[in-house]
Design a protein around this motif. Structure first.
Motif, PDB file in Angstrom:
ATOM      1  N   TRP A 121      52.300  25.696  35.132  1.00 12.42           N
ATOM      2  CA  TRP A 121      52.042  25.009  36.412  1.00 12.42           C
ATOM      3  C   TRP A 121      52.883  23.740  36.525  1.00 12.42           C
ATOM      4  N   LEU A 122      52.897  22.926  35.479  1.00  9.32           N
ATOM      5  CA  LEU A 122      53.557  21.625  35.521  1.00  9.32           C
ATOM      6  C   LEU A 122      54.953  21.643  34.901  1.00  9.32           C
ATOM      7  N   ASP A 123      55.459  22.831  34.576  1.00 10.07           N
ATOM      8  CA  ASP A 123      56.827  22.975  34.055  1.00 10.07           C
ATOM      9  C   ASP A 123      57.038  22.114  32.804  1.00 10.07           C
ATOM     10  N   LEU A 124      56.094  22.192  31.873  1.00  6.64           N
ATOM     11  CA  LEU A 124      56.128  21.321  30.700  1.00  6.64           C
ATOM     12  C   LEU A 124      57.143  21.763  29.653  1.00  6.64           C
ATOM     13  N   ASP A 125      57.638  22.984  29.752  1.00  4.29           N
ATOM     14  CA  ASP A 125      58.586  23.465  28.745  1.00  4.29           C
ATOM     15  C   ASP A 125      60.037  23.137  29.084  1.00  4.29           C
ATOM     16  N   LEU A 126      60.266  22.537  30.247  1.00  3.74           N
ATOM     17  CA  LEU A 126      61.637  22.174  30.620  1.00  3.74           C
ATOM     18  C   LEU A 126      62.206  21.102  29.699  1.00  3.74           C
ATOM     19  N   GLU A 127      63.449  21.278  29.299  1.00  2.00           N
ATOM     20  CA  GLU A 127      64.210  20.217  28.638  1.00  2.00           C
ATOM     21  C   GLU A 127      65.102  19.596  29.728  1.00  2.00           C
ATOM     22  N   PRO A 128      64.754  18.407  30.220  1.00  2.00           N
ATOM     23  CA  PRO A 128      65.495  17.817  31.343  1.00  2.00           C
ATOM     24  C   PRO A 128      66.996  17.726  31.106  1.00  2.00           C
ATOM     25  N   LEU A 186      62.576  15.354  37.060  1.00  2.00           N
ATOM     26  CA  LEU A 186      61.930  16.114  38.127  1.00  2.00           C
ATOM     27  C   LEU A 186      61.701  17.557  37.671  1.00  2.00           C
ATOM     28  N   ARG A 187      60.519  18.078  37.957  1.00  2.38           N
ATOM     29  CA  ARG A 187      60.167  19.437  37.544  1.00  2.38           C
ATOM     30  C   ARG A 187      59.899  20.320  38.754  1.00  2.38           C
ATOM     31  N   VAL A 188      59.901  21.622  38.509  1.00  2.19           N
ATOM     32  CA  VAL A 188      59.455  22.577  39.516  1.00  2.19           C
ATOM     33  C   VAL A 188      57.950  22.742  39.328  1.00  2.19           C
ATOM     34  N   ILE A 189      57.175  22.150  40.214  1.00  2.00           N
ATOM     35  CA  ILE A 189      55.718  22.241  40.119  1.00  2.00           C
ATOM     36  C   ILE A 189      55.269  23.563  40.720  1.00  2.00           C
ATOM     37  N   GLY A 190      54.579  24.347  39.910  1.00  2.00           N
ATOM     38  CA  GLY A 190      54.135  25.655  40.360  1.00  2.00           C
ATOM     39  C   GLY A 190      52.726  25.622  40.910  1.00  2.00           C
ATOM     40  N   HIS A 191      51.942  26.603  40.529  1.00  2.00           N
ATOM     41  CA  HIS A 191      50.551  26.682  40.974  1.00  2.00           C
ATOM     42  C   HIS A 191      49.768  27.420  39.900  1.00  2.00           C
ATOM     43  N   VAL A 199      59.115  30.595  43.767  1.00  2.00           N
ATOM     44  CA  VAL A 199      59.258  29.266  43.168  1.00  2.00           C
ATOM     45  C   VAL A 199      57.921  28.769  42.645  1.00  2.00           C
ATOM     46  N   ARG A 200      56.875  28.781  43.487  1.00  2.00           N
ATOM     47  CA  ARG A 200      55.609  28.128  43.169  1.00  2.00           C
ATOM     48  C   ARG A 200      54.668  28.961  42.298  1.00  2.00           C
ATOM     49  N   ALA A 201      54.720  30.286  42.434  1.00  2.00           N
ATOM     50  CA  ALA A 201      53.744  31.129  41.735  1.00  2.00           C
ATOM     51  C   ALA A 201      54.350  32.005  40.645  1.00  2.00           C
ATOM     52  N   LEU A 202      55.555  32.514  40.862  1.00  2.00           N
ATOM     53  CA  LEU A 202      56.119  33.496  39.941  1.00  2.00           C
ATOM     54  C   LEU A 202      56.995  32.886  38.857  1.00  2.00           C
ATOM     55  N   GLY A 203      57.302  31.605  38.970  1.00  2.00           N
ATOM     56  CA  GLY A 203      58.091  30.947  37.931  1.00  2.00           C
ATOM     57  C   GLY A 203      59.550  31.361  37.898  1.00  2.00           C
ATOM     58  N   ASP A 204      60.065  31.851  39.011  1.00  2.59           N
ATOM     59  CA  ASP A 204      61.474  32.262  39.085  1.00  2.59           C
ATOM     60  C   ASP A 204      62.335  31.020  39.276  1.00  2.59           C
ATOM     61  N   ARG A 205      63.057  30.615  38.249  1.00  2.00           N
ATOM     62  CA  ARG A 205      63.841  29.388  38.317  1.00  2.00           C
ATOM     63  C   ARG A 205      65.147  29.543  39.082  1.00  2.00           C
ATOM     64  N   ASP A 206      65.422  30.752  39.569  1.00  2.00           N
ATOM     65  CA  ASP A 206      66.580  30.925  40.455  1.00  2.00           C
ATOM     66  C   ASP A 206      66.136  31.208  41.890  1.00  2.00           C
ATOM     67  N   ALA A 207      64.828  31.177  42.138  1.00  2.00           N
ATOM     68  CA  ALA A 207      64.328  31.412  43.496  1.00  2.00           C
ATOM     69  C   ALA A 207      64.798  30.289  44.420  1.00  2.00           C
ATOM     70  N   TYR A 208      65.071  30.666  45.657  1.00  4.11           N
ATOM     71  CA  TYR A 208      65.738  29.722  46.557  1.00  4.11           C
ATOM     72  C   TYR A 208      65.523  30.172  47.998  1.00  4.11           C
ATOM     73  N   ARG A 236      73.431  28.743  40.492  1.00  4.09           N
ATOM     74  CA  ARG A 236      72.771  29.801  39.739  1.00  4.09           C
ATOM     75  C   ARG A 236      72.945  29.559  38.240  1.00  4.09           C
ATOM     76  N   PRO A 237      71.962  29.922  37.417  1.00  2.14           N
ATOM     77  CA  PRO A 237      70.684  30.597  37.695  1.00  2.14           C
ATOM     78  C   PRO A 237      69.492  29.631  37.758  1.00  2.14           C
ATOM     79  N   ILE A 238      69.739  28.397  38.184  1.00  2.00           N
ATOM     80  CA  ILE A 238      68.642  27.418  38.243  1.00  2.00           C
ATOM     81  C   ILE A 238      68.554  26.820  39.652  1.00  2.00           C
ATOM     82  N   ARG A 239      68.676  27.665  40.655  1.00  2.00           N
ATOM     83  CA  ARG A 239      68.684  27.160  42.024  1.00  2.00           C
ATOM     84  C   ARG A 239      67.361  26.502  42.429  1.00  2.00           C
ATOM     85  N   SER A 240      66.268  26.878  41.796  1.00  2.00           N
ATOM     86  CA  SER A 240      64.989  26.252  42.167  1.00  2.00           C
ATOM     87  C   SER A 240      64.986  24.771  41.810  1.00  2.00           C
ATOM     88  N   TYR A 241      65.689  24.383  40.756  1.00  2.00           N
ATOM     89  CA  TYR A 241      65.785  22.955  40.426  1.00  2.00           C
ATOM     90  C   TYR A 241      66.635  22.219  41.460  1.00  2.00           C
TER      91      TYR A 241
END
Length: 288
Positions: free
Chosen positions: A87-94, A117-122, A235-244, A271-276
């Motif tokens: 949910w809170l994108d805690l595994d990201l290495e900024p 800044l993180r991609v906050i999910g749900h 982006v918010r529910a499926l955790g697709d980090r390239d969703a856009y 790509r492949p991190i367009r959600s960021y």
């Protein structure tokens, strides 16, 4: 861990833009089922665990997140920890985003300004889907009002004086006309809400573990669900980090383009991190 509940520390790689994370959560918080305390950097809500709905208080610290769960069941604690991390994108290495985007003429300054800044999910994909439909073509304030009415009318009392978001089977069982009168939606939007609930009740899984292409196709097959909704949920529910969601109006305005196709073309280098990239652009537009 105690018999009445448990607290778990969830470390992350700093920095973490916790103010922006909590601001986004607060903007979408459902009245009655979520409480956000901005000064304490905390949010309390119901999350479905193996034993059933539990209350979870999440506090965002500077180096870790503390999750306090109203259940001492080890299975619940383990499941909630995993959900909160996603949910809170805690595994990201900024540093990964800084390295990937730091030299980009558009994203570089944004990433340098907010490297944490993180991609906050749900924490619940089904809930995210219904609240997204409720928010289509209306303000965030209106969307929260609609969601609050849904919860007040069809939710059930849960732990910590919070309401449990009405399950898919419950919403799917309510006649569309009743839903419309209760929530105050347009007829078309109510039918979409009902259809999403029916699909979820029939087994549509909106979690980070799904097949992304198949789930997107399933969402687009629901009447009233278009590309923006499907991509936003990716982006918010499926955790697709390239969703856009290239058709997003705020995104297109920020990029200075008129069409989704132009926004797609501009995003190819990301790509492949367009959600960021999306989150940095949205945040800059909201807080600049």
């Amino acid at each position: 861990m105690t018999g009445d509940g448990a607290t778990v520390e969830l470390p992350f790689f700093p920095p973490y833009e916790r103010e922006k994370a909590l601001a986004l959560i607060a903007a979408h918080a459902v009245p009655g089922s979520e409480r956000v305390d901005l000064p304490d950097f905390s949010v309390t809500r119901i999350i479905t665990a193996p034993s059933g709905p539990v209350a979870v208080r999440v506090e965002l610290g500077e180096t870790s997140v503390r999750a306090t769960v109203s259940s001492g069941d080890a299975r619940d604690v383990e499941a909630i920890a995993s959900i909160v991390r996603a949910w809170l994108d805690l595994d990201l290495e900024p540093s990964r985003i800084v390295d990937a985007c730091g030299r980009d003429p558009r994203l570089g300054p944004l990433v340098a300004a907010r490297p944490g800044l993180r991609v906050i999910g749900h924490p619940d994909g089904y809930e995210a889907a219904l609240t997204t439909v409720l928010g289509q073509q209306v303000s965030l304030a209106s969307a929260r009002t609609f969601a609050g009415r849904l919860v007040a009318a069809y939710g059930e009392p849960g732990p910590d004086s919070l309401m449990i978001f009405p399950p898919a089977a419950v919403v799917a069982s309510i006649p569309v006309d009743d839903l419309q009168r209760t929530i105050g939606l347009t007829g078309a939007r109510t039918r979409t809400l009902h259809a999403v609930a029916q699909a979820s009740s029939d087994g549509l899984d909106l979690s980070p573990s799904v097949d992304l292409a198949a789930t997107r196709a399933a969402l687009l097959a629901i009447p009233g669900v278009g590309p923006w909704t499907a991509d936003y949920l990716a982006v918010r529910a499926l955790g697709d980090r390239d969703a856009y969601p290239a058709g997003d109006l705020v995104l297109r305005r920020a990029l200075g383009v008129r069409t989704a196709a132009e926004a797609e073309r501009m995003a190819e280098p990301w790509r492949p991190i367009r959600s960021y990239a999306l989150i940095h652009i949205w945040t800059a537009a909201a807080f600049s």
